[in-house]
Design an enzyme around this catalytic site. Structure first.
Site, PDB file in Angstrom:
ATOM      1  CB  THR A   1       3.649  -2.619  -4.101  1.00 29.17           C
ATOM      2  OG1 THR A   1       3.354  -2.212  -2.992  1.00 29.17           O
ATOM      3  CG2 THR A   1       4.318  -3.833  -4.284  1.00 29.17           C
ATOM      4  CG  ASP A   2       1.987   2.953  -6.603  1.00 31.15           C
ATOM      5  OD1 ASP A   2       3.303   3.305  -7.360  1.00 31.15           O
ATOM      6  OD2 ASP A   2       1.332   2.661  -7.890  1.00 31.15           O
ATOM      7  CB  CYS A   3      -0.195   0.304  -1.177  1.00 29.55           C
ATOM      8  SG  CYS A   3      -0.420  -1.303  -2.446  1.00 29.55           S
ATOM      9  CE1 TYR A   4       1.136  -2.655   3.192  1.00 29.62           C
ATOM     10  CE2 TYR A   4       0.746  -3.898   1.375  1.00 29.62           C
ATOM     11  CZ  TYR A   4       0.607  -3.764   2.830  1.00 29.62           C
ATOM     12  OH  TYR A   4      -0.736  -3.578   3.125  1.00 29.62           O
TER      13      TYR A   4
END
Lengths: 502, 130
Positions: free
Chosen positions: A128-131
């Site tokens: 994901t964008d954060c992970y």
């Protein structure tokens, strides 16, 4: 006379508390009487060390760089449930390794970690964008995890039924190996030392109460899953810090033919507050009765073969139907004693002060069976209703003709009343043709021991029979053993999409 | 005393155990036997004092003979003294001592292997086997 928990804790702090194990208590009550025992004893410690499939551990692994939201996690190839948060997972004791199957599982990962070995952590994610990270492989140690918190949804069974097998083949169960024709009885549980056997009304064991778990100081969280104290089968949910545990009281195990499980030591100290506590903790092995359940019946309501108590079970032999049968324990009484003794030391040494439950567990709770709205398929739904049969005095040639005509490979053999007496297959007939020495009639070549099914038997049970006996058909019989159909391996294809099959 | 007798079946089907009983007059108790097309293995129990004569005669008849002693090995660090081995053993090799710890009398063992299979902690094994 009554004592308060404060008085008992005061004595613990002063080092004056009289602590005894639940095994010592019956004799003390016998000698001093109930009032005398109440005055004399402050704390009774309990203990058990047996297989608890319902065990597991929450882990927080800490964040990697770049970070990953672990969607699937494996520890030494054993999958842990990762649908929690980015780097949390719950590892269940019975989960099997994807590569080593029955020989290694969640329980072994826990034992390895506790003994200081490193374990391979593998995780995958979609990113994901954060992970952003998608894969991770690393070695972890128990000490490097932020948390490793054991939570056993179900532990400390108040008692557990003994097991036997009246069938004609060995059964491999979570109760160990059960020999045919009631060749042995297995049982589990510490009897006199068992925590809930010493507090069957759940007056003093409940949420917030300290306990011994796997060598660590743990806590009772509340009611265990499937708790049924109303029927004598109470359970507890417990927790403890895996990092503080030791392998003396935490051991991975494999029940051959069944799977992986975890042996874990559990003990609960019971404050002796009143006469009721004295009476409950005076319980002896002789007072704890269980049924010997017949595991050869593949159904939820398995019949009882006998009622026995823990003293009988522990004597090494019980009597069933006039015959002596040897008993094996699956849990360790010597380790249960070690748990109770260790707990006694903790309380005597002032390491553990006692608390009352923050709320009472309901002693009237009863575990209910599942209410199924969709019943699984039954034999009657897929069996062949028309089945050619043959008499045992018929000629082999006639049997061959009937097999050909019926386009089938299996011919149940019946007597004049239509009662099943044997079976012949195309294979038996081919053999008879090649080696004509055995005789000319069906009775000369038929198999007399026939494995059968009934119309209302679940298909899963019938499939298990086909697999176990390595056969390809089961005559379907009614109660009088009349042949009313046949279930062949080919009929199983009728099940929609085969989703009931392996 | 227990002897593990291994013999080839190539040279015909000689009743070697019967032969030994007749020749030596020692009553042999066959505790276990596995015989297939090319090889046979029998576990026999005989009085200790007859061991030498029986062993010699069996060897003369072409069999390989091994005296069985302490064939079952218990790894004490793995054993948790549960007792799963006790009820399953046909020879009563295992029992509890007064402290509910496992006591083992390996001399009674007939190598059926059930205890190895049933031990939840894989604490039992056959000597020499890993």
């Amino acid at each position: 006379m009554r004592k308060t928990i404060q008085e008992i804790n005061e004595r613990i702090r002063e080092g004056n508390a009289r602590v005894v194990t639940a095994e010592e208590m019956p004799r003390i009550v016998e000698e001093l009487g109930e009032e005398g025992a109440l005055a004399e004893v402050d704390v009774v410690t309990t203990g058990t060390f047996g297989a608890m499939c319902s065990s597991g551990c929450f882990f927080n692994f800490g964040h990697a760089d770049p970070p990953i939201r672990m969607e699937k996690v494996w520890l030494n190839d054993v999958e842990a449930y990762a649908g929690i948060a980015a780097v949390d997972a719950y590892l269940g004791a019975t989960e099997k390794s994807t590569t080593r199957e029955e020989n290694y599982g969640g329980a072994h990962v826990m034992e390895d970690l506790v003994s200081g070995r490193s374990v391979e952590l593998r995780a995958i994610s979609r990113g994901t964008d954060c992970y952003p990270r998608r894969t991770l492989t690393t070695e972890i140690l128990l000490e490097s995890c932020n948390q490793a918190i054991m939570v056993n949804p179900r532990n400390g069974y108040q008692k557990y039924n003994a097991a036997a097998n009246s069938g004609d083949r060995v059964l491999y169960t979570y109760m160990g190996m059960l020999l045919p024709s009631i060749g042995n009885v297995t049982y589990s549980g510490a009897g006199v030392l068992n925590p809930l056997a010493n507090d069957p009304k759940l007056r003093l064991i409940g949420p917030g109460v300290p306990c011994f778990l796997g060598g660590a100081e743990g806590m009772v969280i509340g009611e265990g899953t499937q708790a049924s104290p109303a029927t004598g089968f109470g359970t507890l949910m417990v927790t403890g810090n895996l990092k503080e545990m030791n392998t003396e009281f935490l051991r991975a195990a494999t029940m051959t033919g069944y799977g992986v499980t975890l042996y874990v030591g559990l003990g609960v100290p019971i404050p002796v507050l009143d006469i009721e506590t004295v009476r409950c903790t005076a319980v002896r092995d002789e007072d704890i009765w269980v049924d010997v359940i017949d595991y050869s019946v593949p159904s939820r309501s398995r019949p009882s073969l006998a009622r026995v108590n823990y003293a009988m079970l522990r004597s090494g032999k019980v009597e069933i139907g006039g015959e002596e049968v040897r008993t094996s324990s699956l849990s360790s009484f010597s380790r249960a004693r070690m748990v109770a003794a260790e707990l006694k030391k903790w309380v005597e040494g002032g390491r553990l002060v006692l608390t009352l439950p923050t709320r009472r567990l309901d002693p009237t709770r009863r575990a209910e069976p599942m209410r199924e709205t969709v019943q699984g398929p039954r034999v009657v739904q897929i069996m062949q209703h028309r089945v050619p049969t043959i008499g045992e005095d018929e000629h082999i040639r006639e049997a061959a003709a009937r097999l050909l005509k019926g386009e089938t490979n299996h011919l149940p053999v019946v007597n004049e009343e239509g009662v099943l007496v044997g079976i012949v297959t195309t294979y038996d007939i081919s053999k008879a043709v090649v080696n004509p020495g055995k005789g000319n009639y069906v009775r000369d070549i038929m198999k007399r021991r026939v494995i059968t099914t009934t119309p209302d038997e679940p298909v899963d049970v019938a499939v298990r029979k086909l697999e176990k006996y390595n056969i390809s058909a089961l005559p379907v019989v009614d109660r009088e053993m009349h042949v009313i159909g046949i279930l062949t391996a080919m009929d199983l294809g009728k099940l929609f999409g085969g989703r009931w099959l392996k | 005393m227990k002897l593990l007798v291994t013999f080839s079946r190539k040279e015909g089907k000689k009743p070697i155990i019967a032969q030994v009983v007749r020749d030596t007059g020692v009553l042999v108790n066959v505790e276990r036997a596995i015989i297939d097309s090319h090889e046979g293995e029998a576990l026999i129990d005989i009085p200790d004092e007859s061991c030498r004569v029986v062993k010699e005669r069996l060897t003369d008849l072409g069999a390989a003979v091994r005296i069985l002693e302490d064939e079952i090995v218990r790894d004490e660090s793995e054993c948790i003294d549960c007792g799963a081995c006790i009820g399953i053993c046909p020879q009563e090799v295992f029992s509890f001592d007064e402290d509910f710890r496992i006591r083992m009398d390996a001399r009674k063992c007939i190598l059926c292997g059930r205890c190895i299979e049933v031990c939840p902690h894989r604490a039992l094994s056959r000597r020499g086997a890993i």
